[in-house]
Scaffold this active site. Structure first.
Site, PDB file in Angstrom:
ATOM      1  N   SER A   1       0.818  -1.204   0.000  1.00  0.00           N
ATOM      2  CA  SER A   1       0.000   0.000   0.000  1.00  0.00           C
ATOM      3  C   SER A   1       0.858   1.264   0.000  1.00  0.00           C
ATOM      4  O   SER A   1       1.739   1.391  -0.836  1.00  0.00           O
ATOM      5  CB  SER A   1      -0.951  -0.071   1.198  1.00  0.00           C
ATOM      6  OG  SER A   1      -2.084   0.679   0.937  1.00  0.00           O
TER       7      SER A   1
ATOM      8  N   HIS B   1      -7.534  -5.783  -0.262  1.00  0.00           N
ATOM      9  CA  HIS B   1      -6.319  -4.997  -0.068  1.00  0.00           C
ATOM     10  C   HIS B   1      -5.578  -5.526   1.166  1.00  0.00           C
ATOM     11  O   HIS B   1      -6.011  -5.303   2.299  1.00  0.00           O
ATOM     12  CB  HIS B   1      -6.770  -3.544   0.157  1.00  0.00           C
ATOM     13  CG  HIS B   1      -5.659  -2.560   0.293  1.00  0.00           C
ATOM     14  ND1 HIS B   1      -4.901  -2.149  -0.774  1.00  0.00           N
ATOM     15  CD2 HIS B   1      -5.178  -1.901   1.371  1.00  0.00           C
ATOM     16  CE1 HIS B   1      -4.008  -1.260  -0.369  1.00  0.00           C
ATOM     17  NE2 HIS B   1      -4.154  -1.103   0.935  1.00  0.00           N
TER      18      HIS B   1
HETATM   19  C1  GTR Z   1      -5.407   4.585   1.422  1.00  0.00           C
HETATM   20  C2  GTR Z   1      -4.779   5.377   0.303  1.00  0.00           C
HETATM   21  C3  GTR Z   1      -4.049   4.453  -0.594  1.00  0.00           C
HETATM   22  C4  GTR Z   1      -3.177   3.455   0.145  1.00  0.00           C
HETATM   23  C5  GTR Z   1      -3.752   3.048   1.498  1.00  0.00           C
HETATM   24  C6  GTR Z   1      -2.792   2.453   2.521  1.00  0.00           C
HETATM   25  O1  GTR Z   1      -6.239   5.301   2.221  1.00  0.00           O
HETATM   26  O2  GTR Z   1      -5.801   6.039  -0.366  1.00  0.00           O
HETATM   27  O3  GTR Z   1      -3.302   5.198  -1.537  1.00  0.00           O
HETATM   28  O4  GTR Z   1      -1.900   3.927   0.276  1.00  0.00           O
HETATM   29  O5  GTR Z   1      -4.351   4.076   2.166  1.00  0.00           O
HETATM   30  O6  GTR Z   1      -1.634   2.776   2.580  1.00  0.00           O
HETATM   31  O7  GTR Z   1      -3.284   1.697   3.342  1.00  0.00           O
END
Ligand code: GTR
Length: 425
Positions: free
Chosen positions: A261, A403
């Site tokens: 992420s 995710h």
């Molecule tokens: C989210 C963000 C993403 C990603 C994520 C993370 O809120 O929009 O770009 O980086 O966080 O790091 O968990």
């Protein structure tokens, strides 16, 4: 009570408006033209790997520093490593655990980040290859090992992980272990090392008053707009690499930098800047990471800059809703990693990170890899779910699910590294 009710409606309304502006429909992806990866700013066509390395690569690196990630001005900083703990019998004898304090010193001011390292006890083939990545909630959250010191840096609250008042706690030990299969990585013959990103720069918009930038204020005052949290975090990964060069248990030519992420964005940037990283892995890094900005699918440049103004440098905000005027796109970030092996992974349900845009960055970085005589992906459509694709020095998979970084992802990264380090017997 009434006010609370209205507040809730307001939050719901804002979230709905925000999401309704985000595109999750492949048919709504606009036509776009990517900047030519092999055409210099003077219009010269790059034809050889040495032209790439001496002309186009530095040009693209500078563009990313100027428009996206910024840079750390470290003229005033001295680095000192202090090994504060070594346990030759960690994880029931499987591993050697070390804790290395990395001190960033400017005069009388010091910032200390803890580098936690596990190395397989037995590494008969010589110094161990090693995965390096940052973690989100403190080193002690990656494993239940009671000897890992609890981070005292600012932590984002997370009641689910027993994190309150922005403080790491004993109760949050091991809460992230599902993402860090340390024993499995050790069993496969790899070391693993991590730094808590909040030790370097707290993840909130503090005007760069805390963390590393506190120490660079003088130097950064010449170009304050270049500061960004992502460049500070990536800078720290390179300092960890400096440490590995001093440790005989670790194979400094086989360091794999990885991240999930936002920390996947950091891994890509660290791997782009620092050629010493042998393999670069991005797990669900999305917008500002592996995903092409021009596709405007899922999170957009505007969205990310508004939610996280500190992640990227100031100039990146000039491209809110103006992705087409960026002089670069994220395929060029992957190009900076060439010819080294790079692996990008997506998750089927993680539309926010734009899986197809993540795959296409690899695809469109192909011309650079081909300059080095390497094979590259041939199709511009996504591979099948859970069917990893490897060609030359590129790897990609889209996994079913959300995710996250899972065992499925880790097994692919270990196989990919085995393949490149000729560990397959
Ligand atoms: C989210 C963000 C993403 C990603 C994520 C993370 O809120 O929009 O770009 O980086 O966080 O790091 O968990």
């Amino acid at each position: 009570m009434k006010t609370k009710y209205f507040q809730l409606i307001f939050v719901w309304f804002s979230v709905t408006i925000c999401f309704s502006q985000i595109n999750f429909d492949e048919n709504q992806v606009p036509d776009y033209i990517l900047p030519e990866i092999l055409l210099t700013q003077n219009g010269k066509k790059i034809e050889t790997s040495s032209q790439w390395d001496s002309i186009r690569r530095p040009e693209i690196l500078d563009m990313f520093k100027n428009h996206v990630y910024g840079d750390v001005c470290d003229d005033d900083i001295k680095i000192k490593f202090e090994t504060t703990d070594v346990d030759d019998y960690a994880l029931c004898g499987k591993a050697i655990r070390k804790n290395v304090a990395i001190h960033f010193i400017n005069g009388t001011d010091t910032l200390t980040a803890n580098l936690l390292i596990y190395i397989p006890s037995k590494h008969p083939d010589g110094p161990a290859p090693l995965f390096l990545g940052m973690n989100f909630f403190g080193n002690h959250t990656i494993h239940y090992d009671l000897s890992i010191p609890i981070s005292d840096s600012y932590v984002r609250n997370n009641p689910g992980f027993n994190i309150f008042n922005n403080k790491g706690t004993e109760e949050s030990r091991g809460v992230r272990e599902s993402r860090w299969p340390v024993e499995r990585i050790i069993d496969r013959g790899y070391g693993i090392a991590t730094i808590y990103y909040g030790d370097i720069d707290p993840d909130f918009d503090d005007g760069f008053k805390n963390g590393l930038y506190k120490l660079t204020a003088n130097c950064a005052s010449k170009n304050p707009d270049k500061r960004s949290s992502i460049s500070a975090w990536a800078y720290a990964l390179s300092r960890a690499m400096d440490y590995f060069e001093t440790d005989d248990d670790i194979n400094q030519s086989q360091i794999i930098v990885f991240g999930h992420s936002r920390l996947g964005k950091v891994a890509l940037w660290a791997g782009a800047v620092d050629k010493r990283f042998a393999i670069v892995i991005s797990n669900d890094s999305g917008c500002g990471g592996a995903a092409l900005s021009r596709r405007k699918f899922g999170e957009t440049v505007k969205q990310i800059n508004e939610s996280f103004p500190h992640w990227f440098c100031k100039a990146f905000k000039d491209f809110n809703d103006k992705e087409d005027s960026l002089p670069l796109d994220q395929h060029m970030l992957i190009g900076l990693i060439a010819p080294r092996p790079v692996y990008v992974a997506s998750a089927e349900n993680d539309k926010w990170a734009d899986p197809k845009g993540e795959y296409l960055s690899l695809f469109y970085s192909g011309p650079v890899y081909r300059l080095y005589g390497l094979q590259t992906f041939e199709q511009d459509s996504l591979p099948l779910i859970n069917k990893p694709l490897w060609i030359g020095n590129m790897g990609y998979h889209i996994r079913s699910g959300d995710h996250d970084i899972t065992r499925f992802d880790w097994e692919r990264y270990l196989d990919f590294a085995d393949n490149h380090f000729n560990k397959i017997k």
